[in-house]
Design an enzyme around this catalytic site. Structure first.
Site, mmCIF file in Angstrom:
data_model
loop_
_atom_site.group_PDB
_atom_site.id
_atom_site.type_symbol
_atom_site.label_atom_id
_atom_site.label_comp_id
_atom_site.label_asym_id
_atom_site.label_seq_id
_atom_site.Cartn_x
_atom_site.Cartn_y
_atom_site.Cartn_z
ATOM 1 N N ASN A 25 0.791 -1.309 0.330
ATOM 2 C CA ASN A 25 -0.143 0.046 -0.428
ATOM 3 C C ASN A 25 0.905 1.253 0.161
ATOM 4 O OD1 ASN A 25 0.914 1.050 2.898
ATOM 5 N ND2 ASN A 25 -0.277 -1.194 3.284
ATOM 6 N N GLY A 33 -2.331 -9.673 3.607
ATOM 7 C CA GLY A 33 -1.882 -10.306 2.550
ATOM 8 C C GLY A 33 0.032 -10.598 1.986
ATOM 9 N N ASP A 35 2.390 -8.471 0.963
ATOM 10 C CA ASP A 35 2.986 -7.316 1.660
ATOM 11 C C ASP A 35 3.664 -7.772 3.498
ATOM 12 O OD1 ASP A 35 3.591 -4.567 2.150
ATOM 13 O OD2 ASP A 35 2.146 -4.351 2.194
ATOM 14 N N SER A 125 -3.579 -6.029 -6.510
ATOM 15 C CA SER A 125 -4.744 -5.972 -5.948
ATOM 16 C C SER A 125 -5.970 -6.539 -6.601
ATOM 17 C CB SER A 125 -5.501 -4.765 -7.680
ATOM 18 O OG SER A 125 -4.344 -3.663 -6.862
ATOM 19 N N THR A 126 -5.501 -8.634 -6.724
ATOM 20 C CA THR A 126 -6.721 -9.017 -6.697
ATOM 21 C C THR A 126 -7.357 -9.916 -5.100
ATOM 22 O OG1 THR A 126 -5.098 -10.694 -7.476
ATOM 23 C CG2 THR A 126 -6.260 -10.058 -9.099
ATOM 24 N N TYR A 129 -7.414 -5.953 -1.982
ATOM 25 C CA TYR A 129 -8.036 -4.860 -2.893
ATOM 26 C C TYR A 129 -9.103 -4.826 -4.111
ATOM 27 C CZ TYR A 129 -4.533 -1.037 -1.418
ATOM 28 O OH TYR A 129 -3.281 -0.433 -0.248
#
Ligand code: AR6
Length: 178
Positions: A25, A33, A35, A125-126, A129
């Site tokens: 982010n 996730g 990250d 992004s899946t 996000y």
């Protein structure tokens, strides 16, 4: 030599590639996730480097679609390329362009570093996000197919899926080898 495009099902933190991409982010201070997994596996020095980047060059954070390089510390990967994908808002907030930018800016960093010959992406992004998987798969496979016609580096690009559903979806696009 043609770039090889691969899809695999794995935990991205375990891969022996030159660079792994982090779906971060804009704070760069970690999160959940992939990250969270990357920060846990790389160790606290990664967060320290991210803090320095924020202090020295990105006081407002990393904008969506941009990318930044750090070391990989305790990862097998020598580097982490952090990017920020778009939050899905229904499709009319330039999400597609921003998702493309995220992938392309990571590839640009890889291309500009001779030491990065192999790179692995998660499905940016899946997850949290909310980008619809099928649309993301289509965008990413088209983008990589096109990328391969213009560039020859990095020589190996992998999409690393965590779930078998994601893996099957990328595989069905027909452009990746296993
Ligand atoms: N290896 C490979 N893929 C993974 C792993 C892993 N260890 N863990 C999760 N994934 P997400 P986003 C997959 O939510 O949607 C974070 O909190 C996951 O199954 O990690 O871009 C950041 O700090 C999914 O397919 O990223 C941001 O706030 C993909 O990685 C926000 O989430 C991306 O899911 C970013 O959301």
């Amino acid at each position: 030599m043609d770039i090889s495009l691969e899809v695999l099902q794995s935990d991205i933190t375990r891969l022996e590639v030159d660079a792994v991409v982090n779906a971060a982010n804009s704070s760069l201070y970690g999160g959940g996730g992939v990250d969270g997994a990357i920060h846990r596996a790389a160790g606290p020095e990664l967060l320290e480097e991210c803090r320095n980047i924020r202090r020295n060059s990105l006081p407002e954070g990393l904008p969506t679609g941009e990318a930044v390089l750090t070391s990989g510390y305790n990862l097998k990967a020598r580097y982490v390329i952090h990017t920020v994908g778009p939050v899905w808002q229904g499709g009319s907030a330039e999400e597609e362009q921003l998702l493309r930018n995220a992938y392309l800016n990571c590839l640009k960093i890889a291309r500009e570093h001779d030491a990065i010959e192999s790179i692995a992406f998660p499905g940016i992004s899946t997850g949290v996000y909310g980008y619809p998987l099928c649309e993301a798969v289509e965008i990413v496979s088209e983008l990589l197919k096109e990328y391969r016609t213009s560039y020859s580096s990095p020589s190996r690009i992998s999409i690393c899926c965590y779930s078998s559903m994601d893996y099957q979806a990328y595989l069905a696009s027909g452009i990746f080898t296993i």
